[in-house]
Design a protein around this motif. Structure first.
Motif, PDB file in Angstrom:
ATOM      1  N   ASP A 141       0.011   5.655  -2.036  1.00 28.17           N
ATOM      2  CA  ASP A 141      -0.762   6.804  -1.545  1.00 28.17           C
ATOM      3  C   ASP A 141      -0.156   8.153  -1.923  1.00 28.17           C
ATOM      4  O   ASP A 141      -0.849   9.050  -2.401  1.00 28.17           O
ATOM      5  CB  ASP A 141      -0.900   6.762  -0.017  1.00 28.17           C
ATOM      6  CG  ASP A 141      -1.715   5.569   0.455  1.00 28.17           C
ATOM      7  OD1 ASP A 141      -1.977   4.682  -0.361  1.00 28.17           O
ATOM      8  OD2 ASP A 141      -2.090   5.543   1.635  1.00 28.17           O
ATOM      9  N   SER A 142       1.167   8.293  -1.696  1.00 26.96           N
ATOM     10  CA  SER A 142       1.774   9.615  -1.919  1.00 26.96           C
ATOM     11  C   SER A 142       1.711  10.033  -3.395  1.00 26.96           C
ATOM     12  O   SER A 142       1.708  11.218  -3.707  1.00 26.96           O
ATOM     13  CB  SER A 142       3.210   9.644  -1.411  1.00 26.96           C
ATOM     14  OG  SER A 142       3.954   8.634  -2.026  1.00 26.96           O
ATOM     15  N   SER A 173      10.249   7.052  -9.690  1.00 29.64           N
ATOM     16  CA  SER A 173      10.527   7.345  -8.288  1.00 29.64           C
ATOM     17  C   SER A 173      11.736   6.597  -7.721  1.00 29.64           C
ATOM     18  O   SER A 173      12.012   6.693  -6.536  1.00 29.64           O
ATOM     19  CB  SER A 173       9.287   7.038  -7.438  1.00 29.64           C
ATOM     20  OG  SER A 173       9.012   5.658  -7.489  1.00 29.64           O
ATOM     21  N   SER A 205      -2.107   0.798   6.265  1.00 23.07           N
ATOM     22  CA  SER A 205      -1.799   1.744   7.335  1.00 23.07           C
ATOM     23  C   SER A 205      -0.394   1.505   7.871  1.00 23.07           C
ATOM     24  O   SER A 205      -0.091   1.835   9.003  1.00 23.07           O
ATOM     25  CB  SER A 205      -2.811   1.598   8.464  1.00 23.07           C
ATOM     26  OG  SER A 205      -4.086   1.885   7.969  1.00 23.07           O
ATOM     27  N   LEU A 206       0.456   0.886   7.042  1.00 26.55           N
ATOM     28  CA  LEU A 206       1.822   0.626   7.503  1.00 26.55           C
ATOM     29  C   LEU A 206       2.594   1.933   7.628  1.00 26.55           C
ATOM     30  O   LEU A 206       2.364   2.865   6.877  1.00 26.55           O
ATOM     31  CB  LEU A 206       2.565  -0.275   6.496  1.00 26.55           C
ATOM     32  CG  LEU A 206       2.020  -1.676   6.317  1.00 26.55           C
ATOM     33  CD1 LEU A 206       2.740  -2.367   5.168  1.00 26.55           C
ATOM     34  CD2 LEU A 206       2.223  -2.472   7.596  1.00 26.55           C
ATOM     35  N   MET A 207       3.531   1.967   8.593  1.00 25.97           N
ATOM     36  CA  MET A 207       4.394   3.138   8.710  1.00 25.97           C
ATOM     37  C   MET A 207       5.347   3.110   7.513  1.00 25.97           C
ATOM     38  O   MET A 207       5.818   2.053   7.135  1.00 25.97           O
ATOM     39  CB  MET A 207       5.247   3.059   9.977  1.00 25.97           C
ATOM     40  CG  MET A 207       4.469   2.932  11.239  1.00 25.97           C
ATOM     41  SD  MET A 207       3.991   4.487  11.922  1.00 25.97           S
ATOM     42  CE  MET A 207       5.458   4.939  12.780  1.00 25.97           C
ATOM     43  N   GLU A 208       5.634   4.235   6.925  1.00 25.11           N
ATOM     44  CA  GLU A 208       6.578   4.236   5.811  1.00 25.11           C
ATOM     45  C   GLU A 208       7.254   5.579   5.650  1.00 25.11           C
ATOM     46  O   GLU A 208       6.772   6.605   6.119  1.00 25.11           O
ATOM     47  CB  GLU A 208       5.887   3.865   4.506  1.00 25.11           C
ATOM     48  CG  GLU A 208       4.934   4.912   4.014  1.00 25.11           C
ATOM     49  CD  GLU A 208       4.320   4.516   2.684  1.00 25.11           C
ATOM     50  OE1 GLU A 208       4.554   5.231   1.712  1.00 25.11           O
ATOM     51  OE2 GLU A 208       3.610   3.505   2.624  1.00 25.11           O
ATOM     52  N   ALA A 209       8.408   5.549   4.988  1.00 24.61           N
ATOM     53  CA  ALA A 209       9.122   6.776   4.678  1.00 24.61           C
ATOM     54  C   ALA A 209       9.572   6.712   3.232  1.00 24.61           C
ATOM     55  O   ALA A 209       9.779   5.635   2.689  1.00 24.61           O
ATOM     56  CB  ALA A 209      10.335   6.915   5.582  1.00 24.61           C
ATOM     57  N   ARG A 210       9.674   7.884   2.599  1.00 26.54           N
ATOM     58  CA  ARG A 210      10.137   7.932   1.218  1.00 26.54           C
ATOM     59  C   ARG A 210      11.652   7.955   1.249  1.00 26.54           C
ATOM     60  O   ARG A 210      12.244   8.973   1.587  1.00 26.54           O
ATOM     61  CB  ARG A 210       9.583   9.188   0.549  1.00 26.54           C
ATOM     62  CG  ARG A 210       9.912   9.223  -0.911  1.00 26.54           C
ATOM     63  CD  ARG A 210       9.124  10.300  -1.596  1.00 26.54           C
ATOM     64  NE  ARG A 210       9.191  10.070  -3.019  1.00 26.54           N
ATOM     65  CZ  ARG A 210       8.452  10.684  -3.908  1.00 26.54           C
ATOM     66  NH1 ARG A 210       7.571  11.551  -3.522  1.00 26.54           N
ATOM     67  NH2 ARG A 210       8.576  10.438  -5.178  1.00 26.54           N
ATOM     68  N   MET A 211      12.278   6.815   0.972  1.00 26.31           N
ATOM     69  CA  MET A 211      13.735   6.711   1.111  1.00 26.31           C
ATOM     70  C   MET A 211      14.424   6.941  -0.236  1.00 26.31           C
ATOM     71  O   MET A 211      13.881   6.661  -1.254  1.00 26.31           O
ATOM     72  CB  MET A 211      14.123   5.334   1.649  1.00 26.31           C
ATOM     73  CG  MET A 211      13.419   4.974   2.939  1.00 26.31           C
ATOM     74  SD  MET A 211      13.779   6.073   4.285  1.00 26.31           S
ATOM     75  CE  MET A 211      15.300   5.404   4.834  1.00 26.31           C
ATOM     76  N   GLY A 215       0.793  -1.230   0.000  1.00 22.25           N
ATOM     77  CA  GLY A 215       0.000   0.000   0.000  1.00 22.25           C
ATOM     78  C   GLY A 215       0.821   1.273   0.000  1.00 22.25           C
ATOM     79  O   GLY A 215       0.532   2.203   0.753  1.00 22.25           O
TER      80      GLY A 215
END
Lengths: 264, 268
Positions: free
Chosen positions: A100-101, A116, A258-264, A97
């Motif tokens: 979203d961004s 990306s 709803s997982l925590m995530e960061a754009r790495m 998931g």
């Protein structure tokens, strides 16, 4: 060119630029990745040199055609992984998931996802491919054909990965089959098509698109064939359109997470 | 005028069911079974322009699913959604120019870039001319007090600094509606207070409509004028904060009682 297209291209270029900047943070890793990939590719060609000392040709290919085959494969594979690496890990994005961004931005979702991420070792493939192809740039016509086939090969490799990756909208764990098939392209694309017969030849022209991405272009560069060129161009447009259509159809089934995530 | 209008909005997820252990895994291959989970079930509400609404509920109540349908991330199974008069399922891009999102659990910034480069990228995404982007970056840096770290890579910033940058990035195109999904999650009390004050400031100065989901009673109490509580995909309360305060009980107790009566106790 309309303002919307210009703006979209600007975002894609910025995204690719930032991806490469990210990889350049550690310049030692950046440079060694590229150099080792080129060395790795070159080491396989040594085996072909040895083989051609024993045989005159393999599957109708001499060393010249093998160099052309490797050049087109490496350049197309490299370019698709430098510009659109995320497509090759699309199932992971869909399953966990992480789209979203891209969906909350007023830009094309597919292009946003595709641009990306980058695969820096693929720069080594691209440079290696360009180096080999430069051996065949004996005329302007040849130069344009090689550029054209690098682009069509890139589109076909990327679209095929997108098509398979998008199936993850419907089926769980599709990424395993997808990975095997996309890597299968590279395995087959580095051998002459003359050694494949019957079912395997059918597969390579109609299921795994190596025939249209690499074999036909090699034949056209060796001996120009307008019909074959038209077939490659038509196929490129068809597979790109089909892949985009399947992605957007699947996007309607996207379920986020709803997982925590960061754009790495 | 209404900024958000939702009518009978529904969303169902189909999830695979598997019995425990290896036997269960083998059975799931031979006889796959799925279960339908109604994440959001025929909910209807409206949000006025400039209003700050708390949309709360226990974990799994359907808050994030609703926010994702309002922003165009998810397609609803049924019902109608209008945000600023735009249907997110039909004109997602057009809507994206006018809304901003901050998901506390999902970063949208590129961590290897500085906030400045990130803002420039977001400026390009929203088609803002270069000169105007510079002006807005200056304005946001001043408002959010970003100047001391605007040229430090995001990965080297503290959580509080990162959240402030997330807010600034979400506001670069001056959205009319801001969707905040647990924006203060994991922040210390001082940073929480500073984020709340920024949200209040935006609402007062720019008349931004705020749609907030949070498990933090402080966020709800200090920011919102109205609260909707959802549970099991349905609206169980839609009332003004003023009316709730008049009931005498503290907001936290009121929420706890509603959650308990619905069989859940997931508020912090």
């Amino acid at each position: 060119m309309s303002t919307a297209v210009k703006n979209q291209l600007r975002v894609c270029v910025l995204s690719i630029k930032y991806n490469i900047m990210k990889e350049m943070i550690n310049k030692v890793t950046f440079l060694t990745n590229i150099c080792f990939m080129m060395l790795n590719n070159a080491s396989i060609l040594v085996q072909w040199f040895v083989l051609f000392r024993l045989r005159k040709d393999v599957g109708g290919y001499t060393m010249r055609e093998i160099l052309l085959l490797w050049g087109l494969t490496a350049a197309s594979f490299g370019l698709s992984h430098v510009l659109f690496a995320r497509v090759f890990s699309l199932p992971e994005l869909i399953i966990s998931g992480k789209l979203d961004s891209y969906l909350v931005q007023p830009k094309n979702v597919l292009l946003g996802v595709m641009t990306s991420s980058t695969n820096i070792s693929a720069v080594g493939d691209l440079l290696y491919g360009v180096l080999l192809l430069s051996l065949f740039c004996s005329s302007i016509g040849r130069f344009f054909l090689l550029v054209l086939f690098t682009v069509t090969g890139t589109v076909i490799f990327t679209a095929f990965a997108l098509l398979l990756g998008s199936l993850s909208f419907w089926f769980v764990r599709m990424e395993i089959l997808g990975r095997q098939l996309t890597m299968g392209i590279i395995s087959f694309a580095t051998y002459p098509d003359g050694i494949f017969r019957g079912v395997s030849r059918f597969l390579l022209y109609f299921i795994i698109p190596v025939g249209m991405a690499v074999y036909h272009p090699v034949h056209i560069v060796v001996r120009f064939d307008a019909e074959m060129l038209a077939a490659v161009l038509l196929y490129t447009i068809l597979i790109a359109t089909a892949a985009a259509a399947v992605f957007y159809r699947g996007l309607r089934r996207y379920s986020s997470s709803s997982l925590m995530e960061a754009r790495m | 005028m209404q900024a958000i209008k939702v009518e009978n909005l529904s969303k169902t997820f189909r999830v695979k069911r598997k019995e425990k252990g290896m036997k269960g895994s083998i059975r799931a291959i031979l006889h796959p079974q799925t279960e339908e989970i109604r994440a959001v079930e025929r909910i209807s509400f409206e949000v006025e322009e400039g209003e700050m609404l708390a949309f709360i509920g226990p974990n799994g109540a359907g808050k994030s699913t609703t926010i994702k349908m309002l922003t165009g991330i998810l397609y609803p199974d049924g019902g109608k959604v209008q945000v600023l008069g735009i249907d997110p399922t039909k004109k997602r891009k057009q809507l994206a120019y006018r809304i901003g999102t901050v998901f506390g659990q999902k970063e949208q910034l590129w961590t290897h870039l500085t906030p400045y480069d990130n803002f420039q990228f977001f400026g390009a995404i929203y088609d803002i001319p270069d000169g105007e982007v510079q002006r807005r970056i200056g304005e946001l840096a001043e408002r959010f007090e970003l100047s001391s770290f605007i040229n430090t890579p995001v990965r080297n910033l503290s959580l509080g600094q990162r959240i402030r940058c997330e807010f600034a990035a979400s506001l670069i195109h001056r959205p009319s509606v801001l969707f905040l999904d647990e924006p203060t999650i994991g922040l210390d009390p001082v940073v929480k207070e500073s984020v709340r004050s920024l949200i209040r400031q935006m609402n007062e100065e720019l008349h931004t409509t705020v749609f907030l989901t949070s498990h933090d009673v402080g966020d709800i109490e200090k920011l919102c004028s109205r609260m909707i509580i959802v549970n099991a995909g349905k609206i169980v309360l839609d009332d003004s904060m003023e009316h709730l305060h008049r009931s005498g009980s503290s907001l936290e107790n009121t929420i706890m009682e509603i959650y308990k009566s619905e069989g859940r106790t997931a508020i912090s």
